[in-house]
Design a protein around this motif. Structure first.
Motif, short mmCIF file in Angstrom:
data_model
loop_
_atom_site.label_atom_id
_atom_site.label_comp_id
_atom_site.label_asym_id
_atom_site.label_seq_id
_atom_site.Cartn_x
_atom_site.Cartn_y
_atom_site.Cartn_z
N THR A 51 8.98 -1.85 -7.03
CA THR A 51 10.16 -1.51 -7.83
C THR A 51 11.32 -1.11 -6.92
OG1 THR A 51 8.83 -0.79 -9.71
CG2 THR A 51 11.08 0.04 -9.59
N ASP A 52 11.02 -0.28 -5.91
CA ASP A 52 12.05 0.13 -4.95
C ASP A 52 12.57 -1.07 -4.16
OD1 ASP A 52 11.67 2.71 -5.78
OD2 ASP A 52 10.44 3.30 -4.06
N ALA A 53 11.64 -1.92 -3.72
CA ALA A 53 12.04 -3.06 -2.89
C ALA A 53 12.94 -4.02 -3.64
CB ALA A 53 10.80 -3.78 -2.38
N VAL A 54 12.57 -4.33 -4.91
CA VAL A 54 13.37 -5.27 -5.69
C VAL A 54 14.72 -4.65 -6.05
CG1 VAL A 54 13.51 -6.50 -7.88
CG2 VAL A 54 11.37 -6.49 -6.59
N GLN A 65 16.41 -2.34 -4.49
CA GLN A 65 17.28 -2.17 -3.32
C GLN A 65 17.36 -3.41 -2.46
OE1 GLN A 65 16.30 1.59 -1.26
NE2 GLN A 65 15.17 2.21 -3.12
N ASN A 66 16.66 -4.48 -2.89
CA ASN A 66 16.64 -5.74 -2.15
C ASN A 66 16.20 -5.52 -0.70
OD1 ASN A 66 16.88 -8.53 -1.91
ND2 ASN A 66 18.99 -8.39 -1.17
N LEU A 67 15.08 -4.82 -0.54
CA LEU A 67 14.56 -4.52 0.78
C LEU A 67 13.61 -5.63 1.23
CD1 LEU A 67 13.75 -0.72 0.24
CD2 LEU A 67 15.80 -1.72 1.28
N ARG A 68 13.93 -6.23 2.36
CA ARG A 68 13.07 -7.27 2.95
C ARG A 68 12.91 -6.99 4.44
NH1 ARG A 68 9.88 -11.14 0.31
NH2 ARG A 68 10.96 -11.96 -1.51
N PRO A 69 11.68 -6.82 4.94
CA PRO A 69 10.43 -6.77 4.19
C PRO A 69 10.31 -5.48 3.40
CG PRO A 69 10.03 -6.23 6.48
CD PRO A 69 11.47 -6.63 6.40
N ALA A 70 9.46 -5.52 2.39
CA ALA A 70 9.23 -4.32 1.59
C ALA A 70 8.50 -3.29 2.45
CB ALA A 70 8.40 -4.67 0.37
N PRO A 71 8.95 -2.02 2.45
CA PRO A 71 8.32 -1.01 3.33
C PRO A 71 6.92 -0.60 2.90
CG PRO A 71 10.03 -0.01 1.96
CD PRO A 71 10.13 -1.48 1.74
N PHE A 72 6.61 -0.71 1.62
CA PHE A 72 5.30 -0.30 1.10
C PHE A 72 4.95 1.11 1.58
CE2 PHE A 72 4.68 -4.92 0.48
CZ PHE A 72 4.18 -4.92 -0.82
N SER A 73 5.88 2.05 1.38
CA SER A 73 5.68 3.41 1.87
C SER A 73 4.53 4.11 1.17
CB SER A 73 6.97 4.21 1.70
OG SER A 73 7.38 4.21 0.33
N ARG A 74 4.37 3.88 -0.12
CA ARG A 74 3.28 4.53 -0.86
C ARG A 74 1.93 3.98 -0.39
NH1 ARG A 74 7.57 3.71 -4.04
NH2 ARG A 74 8.38 5.40 -5.37
N VAL A 75 1.87 2.66 -0.19
CA VAL A 75 0.63 2.07 0.33
C VAL A 75 0.33 2.62 1.71
CG1 VAL A 75 -0.46 -0.08 1.07
CG2 VAL A 75 0.86 -0.02 -1.05
N HIS A 76 1.37 2.77 2.51
CA HIS A 76 1.21 3.32 3.86
C HIS A 76 0.63 4.73 3.80
CE1 HIS A 76 2.54 5.22 7.68
NE2 HIS A 76 2.31 4.00 8.19
#
Length: 670
Positions: free
Chosen positions: A448-451, A453-464
């Motif tokens: 949701t954050d990545a889409v 804010q159009n973040l590429r690559p997606a940081p996946f901070s929660r997964v991290h």
């Protein structure tokens, strides 16, 4: 203007009036008119290799069709025509001679009037010593006649080059009054480079178009009048299709492939340049359809426009049904999202962001002061005609022969990707599956954050963070995040998507206008008979699919193609075709997170009462004043290179029922 010139430039629909009394047939069942082909004695032997056909049954008339082989391309051929009340042709009501003209490729369309309503007739043609197959036809019941039942089949999408035509043989076991064809009778493109190519009927060999135009991908599409005639001649050469035409009258409209894939007006969509009109090609397609279909429609060869034919028309069957056939190609506006702006079919016609279509439609409406003209599938004149037909019909049911589905077909690309990525993560470690819900929530938040804010690559901070809490090595966590990013499609696909904007989903404003017209007028018992999407579907059509509480107005019943590519296969072709240039597709698929296509359709389209997206077959409707019962008949596939035997051709059937005065579908249980 002499008769020859009149025939050359008119629509060439000859007419005879049947006798009110039975004619005596000299010699009984073996007799033919002595005048047949008299002017061509000693010429090349005649034959009727494409069989016979009838169409457009009305209470007092029907159109009869054939084509004579053996013409020299210049001189006409005299052909005798007999119509009788019995299969032995002892009780003739018509015995006449008509002329098959080279101008029309020696095809005949002869309208017989003065017939009795709701009556079976038999007919045959002769030229010299050549005799055609005997055909059987039927006239519609008189207007207002009380009917207890009407039974008919409706078909679409009979691709010569994909799957098989055994459905035409199993159809012979049905007790029908007539047959309806809602489009894609022929396919204009040969050697299509499908990623997934269904096996082809072994009875269907290769054929070559006389002219044709080659595309960069190696496929060839019909262009000239000779090309389009060759398509119809080839398709009609199949004995199974001939038997259908010889047994029942057919009411037909066209789809896109009678001219060009996903066509609009006289424009093609093979390339991103769909702005260049192909008027001559469109006119060639119009003429070939007119020549080879037994339809009671006006065609003006002298009209230089591509709109020189009108195939929309209406029929009535006693007090039971009004049948409205529409043309959804010749007058439609361009698709909301142009191919050039999207870079191709994906994103413009297929798998299109719904918000993009909505905004484009809104802009067109605003520029036209809310007139539907620039966003219409039917066009202004035909839409008004449709409304007049619906409002004036006094029959119990109003049936709509509709080329493409009215039912919304959408999918949530964001949810699909979240599910797929979640499955990919938890499959990497046997200890993770119990934590699936936690990972799903984390991935949903990350994407949701990545889409947004159009973040590429997606940081996946929660997964991290979850990986750190689980004690995983940092290098492994970063490798996992990199792999997840490889799975992500363009963010434009991670939204609510319309699967096919070439159907009514791409013309939503007009669909809502039509539904509002029905609702405001209290017009009930309207059922659309649709096709050309490669699936069986059934469900109510809503007044506004986007409303918080949409209300059902009518019903749409969608039949699968006789032999076209199924919707599931089309979806797989999209994924696999895109995978050639986009790594994310293979990665996404390998995550094993994509739900079965039919489940996805049901989840995202609550109005679908029934859907089978991986099917070929046909539908049979039994209509009574109280109910419309529709049986979807699904065919078994080709196995081992062999078409299934007739007694094993049917994979299964599904009955759906519409009760009078209730715009809903009941799915019958076995």
């Amino acid at each position: 203007m002499n008769r020859r010139e009149f025939l050359k430039w008119s629509s060439f629909m000859t007419v005879s009036v049947a006798s009110a009394t039975v004619l005596t047939a000299c010699g009984g069942g073996d007799s033919t008119s002595s005048s047949g082909d008299a002017s061509n004695a000693g010429s090349v032997p005649r034959s009727f290799s494409l069989g016979v056909a009838s169409g457009d049954p009305k209470p007092d008339s029907v159109v009869l069709w054939t084509r004579v082989d053996g013409g020299d391309g210049v001189a006409p051929i005299n052909v005798s025509l007999q119509v009788a009340l019995d299969p032995d042709f002892k009780s003739l009501v018509l015995d006449t001679t008509v002329s098959a003209e080279a101008q029309w490729d020696y095809t005949l369309r002869h309208k017989v009037t003065g017939l009795a309503a709701n009556t079976i007739y038999y007919y045959r043609f002769a030229a010299g010593t050549a005799m055609s197959t005997a055909g059987r036809t039927w006239t519609a019941p008189a207007a207002g006649q009380s009917l207890a039942q009407l039974r008919f089949a409706y078909l679409c999408s009979q691709d010569w080059s994909a799957n098989h035509w055994a459905a035409f043989d199993t159809l012979q076991n049905e007790d029908l009054d007539f047959v309806v064809h809602v489009g894609n009778y022929v396919y204009e493109q040969l050697n299509r480079p499908n990623v997934i190519t269904p096996p082809r009927d072994p009875q269907h060999g290769d054929f070559v178009l006389p002219d044709g135009t080659k595309l960069a991908d190696g496929s060839i599409y019909a262009t000239s009048l000779a090309d389009y005639r060759m398509l119809y001649k080839t398709y009609r050469s199949d004995a199974r299709l001939q038997r259908v035409h010889a047994r029942w009258p057919v009411i037909a409209t066209w789809g896109d492939h009678e001219f060009s894939n996903d066509a609009w007006q006289d424009h093609q969509t093979y390339t991103t340049d769909d702005s260049t009109p192909q008027t001559a090609r469109r006119r060639n397609a119009n003429q070939a359809w007119f020549e080879f279909m037994p339809a009671d429609v006006p065609f003006d060869q002298g009209n230089p426009s591509f709109q020189n034919i009108q195939v929309y028309r209406a029929f009535s069957f006693g007090d039971l049904a009004t049948f409205v056939m529409t043309d959804e190609r010749l007058y439609r506006a361009d698709h909301e999202i142009t191919e050039q702006s999207a870079g191709g079919a994906i994103g413009s016609r297929y798998v299109v962001g719904k918000s993009l279509v909505d905004s484009a439609e809104a802009a067109r409406l605003a520029s036209a002061a809310n007139a539907l003209t620039p966003v219409s599938m039917l066009g202004d004149t035909q839409r008004q005609w449709w409304q007049n037909q619906m409002s004036s019909a006094t029959t119990a049911w109003k049936l709509w022969g509709n080329e493409v589905p009215l039912l919304r077909m959408q999918t949530n690309g964001f949810n699909t990707v979240v599910d797929a990525v979640t499955q990919a993560v938890i499959s990497t470690d046997s200890s993770l599956p119990p934590l699936e819900s936690i990972f799903h929530a984390a991935i949903q938040g990350d994407l949701t954050d990545a889409v947004t804010q159009n973040l590429r690559p997606a940081p996946f901070s929660r997964v991290h963070q979850l990986g750190q809490q689980g004690g995983f090595d940092e290098a492994d966590i970063q490798a996992t995040i990199a792999a997840l990013n490889q799975m992500l499609p363009p963010y434009s696909l991670m939204t609510l998507l319309l699967l096919n904007a070439d159907m009514w989903d791409g013309y939503n404003a007009e669909r809502k206008s039509l539904m509002q017209f029905l609702a405001n007028g209290g017009i009930r018992n309207v059922v659309s008979l649709s096709g050309n999407i490669g699936a069986f579907m059934a469900g109510p059509v809503m007044d506004d699919f986007d409303a918080t509480t949409p209300q059902p107005v009518m019903v749409d019943l969608v039949t699968a193609g006789i032999s076209g590519t199924s919707l599931t296969t089309q979806y797989e072709e999209f994924l696999n075709g895109t995978a050639q240039t986009q790594a994310w597709v293979d990665a996404l698929l390998s995550g094993s997170g994509l739900a079965p296509f039919s489940d996805s359709l049901k989840t995202n389209n609550s109005w679908l009462s029934y859907v089978d997206p991986d099917a070929q077959g046909y539908a049979v409707v039994t209509l009574t004043p109280a109910t419309l019962s529709c049986t979807f008949t699904k065919m078994n596939p080709i196995t081992g290179g062999q078409v299934p035997a007739v007694n094993n051709a049917i994979a299964g059937t599904q009955v759906v029922v519409v009760n009078a005065n209730t715009p809903a579908v009941t799915v019958a249980t076995a």
